[in-house]
Design a protein around this motif. Structure first.
Motif, short mmCIF file in Angstrom:
data_model
loop_
_atom_site.label_atom_id
_atom_site.label_comp_id
_atom_site.label_asym_id
_atom_site.label_seq_id
_atom_site.Cartn_x
_atom_site.Cartn_y
_atom_site.Cartn_z
N GLN A 7 -1.90 -0.98 -1.57
CA GLN A 7 -2.48 -1.81 -2.62
C GLN A 7 -1.40 -2.68 -3.24
OE1 GLN A 7 -5.19 0.11 -5.40
NE2 GLN A 7 -5.62 1.75 -3.94
N ASN A 8 -1.81 -3.67 -4.02
CA ASN A 8 -0.89 -4.63 -4.63
C ASN A 8 0.20 -3.94 -5.44
OD1 ASN A 8 -2.11 -7.05 -3.72
ND2 ASN A 8 -3.64 -6.94 -5.36
N ASN A 9 1.40 -4.50 -5.35
CA ASN A 9 2.52 -4.13 -6.21
C ASN A 9 2.98 -2.68 -6.03
OD1 ASN A 9 2.45 -6.74 -7.55
ND2 ASN A 9 0.61 -5.98 -8.61
N VAL A 10 2.72 -2.11 -4.87
CA VAL A 10 3.09 -0.72 -4.60
C VAL A 10 4.19 -0.67 -3.54
CG1 VAL A 10 2.31 1.49 -3.68
CG2 VAL A 10 0.84 0.20 -5.24
N ASN A 11 5.24 0.08 -3.85
CA ASN A 11 6.31 0.38 -2.91
C ASN A 11 6.14 1.83 -2.47
OD1 ASN A 11 8.68 0.89 -1.51
ND2 ASN A 11 10.00 0.80 -3.32
N LEU A 12 5.74 2.04 -1.23
CA LEU A 12 5.62 3.39 -0.67
C LEU A 12 7.02 3.80 -0.21
CD1 LEU A 12 3.66 5.71 0.13
CD2 LEU A 12 3.50 4.62 2.38
N HIS A 13 7.63 4.70 -0.94
CA HIS A 13 9.04 5.05 -0.68
C HIS A 13 9.12 6.42 -0.03
CE1 HIS A 13 13.39 4.88 -1.22
NE2 HIS A 13 13.32 6.16 -1.57
N LEU A 14 9.70 6.45 1.15
CA LEU A 14 9.84 7.67 1.93
C LEU A 14 11.24 8.23 1.71
CD1 LEU A 14 8.37 6.21 5.25
CD2 LEU A 14 7.10 7.36 3.40
N ALA A 15 11.32 9.33 0.97
CA ALA A 15 12.63 9.93 0.69
C ALA A 15 13.29 10.40 1.98
CB ALA A 15 12.47 11.10 -0.28
N ASN A 16 14.59 10.49 1.94
CA ASN A 16 15.31 11.04 3.08
C ASN A 16 14.80 12.44 3.37
OD1 ASN A 16 17.21 11.11 5.12
ND2 ASN A 16 18.84 11.89 3.78
N GLY A 17 14.37 12.68 4.61
CA GLY A 17 13.79 13.98 4.94
C GLY A 17 12.28 14.01 4.88
N ALA A 18 11.66 12.93 4.45
CA ALA A 18 10.19 12.86 4.41
C ALA A 18 9.67 12.48 5.79
CB ALA A 18 9.73 11.85 3.38
#
Length: 558
Positions: free
Chosen positions: A96-107
């Motif tokens: 969706q708009n304005n969303v940063n899906l951040h995958l942590a190290n190890g995810a």
């Protein structure tokens, strides 16, 4: 040499003076002239996936938790959805708009192998409108979005892709067959399910279903493999640092998107994975792709803009992109344009890239019926090793007979009848390639245009290619090679020119003792110039076909 016009040294500059046609003033000639890429920016708020009921046990299906977190983030004005370390099983994720899906190290986000969790949707496939299964990650009509972090996205593509027996060793094949699925009658092709087999058989028979009614595809749902990351009509996109792997089909597919930054992304797929291109930029504009690593089962970096009539009707080229510092390992091509390029491509700048073991290095391909114009392409600095096919390939008619004859075959060009020009006639023009090195290829350079539309205005400069075969140039015009070294082991000839005109070889270098340096055939060949080149290193310098005028080739003495 009775068949040659010898030019004395005083006229050397005049003989080589005819340049490739200049780039039109409206087109940029350096990457610095391209529009600035607008960057995605996000609020500092963070929404952890765990807050929305997600469980990292590899068993719990977290589809709902992902969507709750993304919706909460977007509703509050945007920010970061944090995926902590752990194994997160999920169905399709919709951004969706304005969303940063951040995958942590190890995810590790793994998409379920349960194909029923991917509903049929109206989308595109290979440049045309189509019904497919929903992409594992998708976004439509969004702005300011990102996927970042050092985690991994796994598409569980093995659950979708058919596999040829010839692609696996005996142990791997037995293991695959024992896992379930369906074999064809010859027992040499494995399909994940009966529905996958049925859909593939329809496609192989040339009878694919032409419909946009979702209900018409229920019985072949498993055949409709999705692209893994599908972004359509999105703006200000950031893809950074993560690994994306095991895709059902194309891996990263922005369509009609603007302002794309792709940085330090790794795409990995099995080498036998059908249609698993790493990056397909289709009808997109303004972007930067840098320091990425791709190792896949189809093309690496690929430029597209729609297919045939639908692509021409859309009429949106892929334009204004910079590609730098990228590595491509196994792939059908390192940097590729086409073949679905009916909306055109232009203003693309490639620099400091490495292709290690790809089938083709620089691969520019199209065919009759595509239409579209590909122009103003700059390549500066490519290193290649162990290329299975051509180091540099321009091919507008790859369904034609191979123009390089086998032993005992005629060296005359294959008969390819010209067809009337029309909207389906593709065009390649204005390619500027320099500072390329290839150690090991089947063919150094292959240029193959159409009788009705030659490939035009190509400059190749400061290039060293070690290959089995040298160069084949067919149906081309205004091709200029300067300071090019062709270290080919098959030297009869080093250079083959067929039905081409205004071809210049300036300071060509080749292995001493070559049987034949240059063969020219075809009654439409004219104005072939060989200058600043030591022709005495070859046993024979020039050979002309029966229909070639003696004035066609000009050799300038050093």
């Amino acid at each position: 040499m009775k068949h040659l016009l010898l030019v004395p040294g005083a006229l050397l500059a005049l003989a080589a003076a005819r340049p490739v046609a200049p780039t039109p003033a409206a087109l940029p000639t350096t990457a610095a002239e391209l529009p600035a890429v607008r960057q995605a920016q996000f609020r500092k708020d963070t929404f952890s996936l765990r807050q929305y009921g997600a469980v990292a046990d590899g068993q719990t299906l977290n589809t709902e938790a992902f969507q709750k977190a993304i919706t909460a983030c977007a509703t509050k004005g945007g920010g970061t959805v944090l995926v902590p370390a752990g194994l997160w099983l999920t169905g399709p994720i919709v951004l969706q708009n304005n969303v940063n899906l951040h995958l942590a190290n190890g995810a590790l986000v793994q998409f379920t192998a349960d194909r029923s969790k991917y509903p049929l949707v109206k989308t595109t496939w290979e440049g045309e409108d189509a019904v497919r299964s929903q992409a594992p990650i998708s976004g439509v009509d969004l702005q300011n979005i990102a996927i970042t972090g050092r985690g991994t996205l796994d598409g569980n593509g093995d659950a979708w892709r058919p596999v040829k027996k010839s692609k696996l060793n005996e142990t791997e094949w037995k293991k695959l067959v024992a896992s379930g699925g369906v074999l064809n009658d010859k027992k040499d092709y494995w399909y994940p399910s009966a529905a996958s087999f049925k859909g593939n058989q329809l496609a192989a028979a040339g009878t694919p279903r032409k419909s946009m009614n979702l209900g018409d595809f229920d019985d072949i749902r498993d055949f409709l493999r999705p692209n893994m990351l599908s972004l359509t009509r999105c703006k200000q996109i950031l893809l950074e640092d993560f690994t994306i792997q095991n895709s059902p089909a194309w891996t990263i597919h922005p369509l009609l998107c603007e302002d794309i930054t792709l940085r330090r992304v790794t795409a990995k797929n099995p080498w036998y994975g059908q249609n698993t291109d790493a990056l397909d930029l289709e009808s997109c504009r303004n972007g930067l792709v840098e320091n990425c690593t791709f190792d896949v089962g189809d093309d690496g970096i690929c430029i597209k803009s729609g297919r045939d009539a639908e692509g021409r009707k859309r009429g949106v080229p892929t334009e204004n992109f910079v590609f730098r510092g990228c590595k491509v390992y196994h792939a059908h091509g390192g940097f590729v344009i086409g073949s679905e390029m009916s909306g055109g491509a232009r203003n693309l700048f490639v620099s400091d890239c490495s292709f290690l073991g790809t089938d083709v290095g620089l691969r520019f391909k199209t065919a009759r019926g595509r239409g579209g114009v590909v122009e103003n392409i700059y390549v500066d600095g490519v290193a290649m090793t162990d290329i299975a096919g051509q180091a540099i390939l321009f091919d507008m008619y790859y369904a034609a007979k191979d123009p390089v004859p086998l032993a005992g075959e005629s060296s005359e060009p294959p008969v390819i009848a010209a067809q009337p020009l029309g909207e389906g006639t593709p065009q390649f023009r204005g390619f500027y390639i320099k500072n390329v090195v290839c150690k090991g290829a089947e063919t150094g350079i292959l240029v193959r245009g159409l009788p009705e539309m030659s490939i035009k205005d190509i400059s190749l400069e400061n290039i060293t290619l070690e290959s089995k075969k040298g160069m084949l140039c067919q149906e081309a015009e205004n091709i200029r090679l300067k300071n090019v070294t062709l270290l080919s082991t098959e030297t009869k000839p080093v250079l083959e020119v067929q039905n081409s005109k205004n071809i210049s070889f300036d300071n060509l270098r080749y292995a001493s003792g070559a049987d034949l340096l240059l063969r020219v055939t075809g009654d439409r060949s004219q104005d072939i110039r060989l200058t600043n080149t030591n022709t005495k290193l070859a046993k024979k310098d020039v050979e002309l076909g029966q229909k070639v005028s003696k004035k066609t080739v000009v050799v300038a003495t050093r």
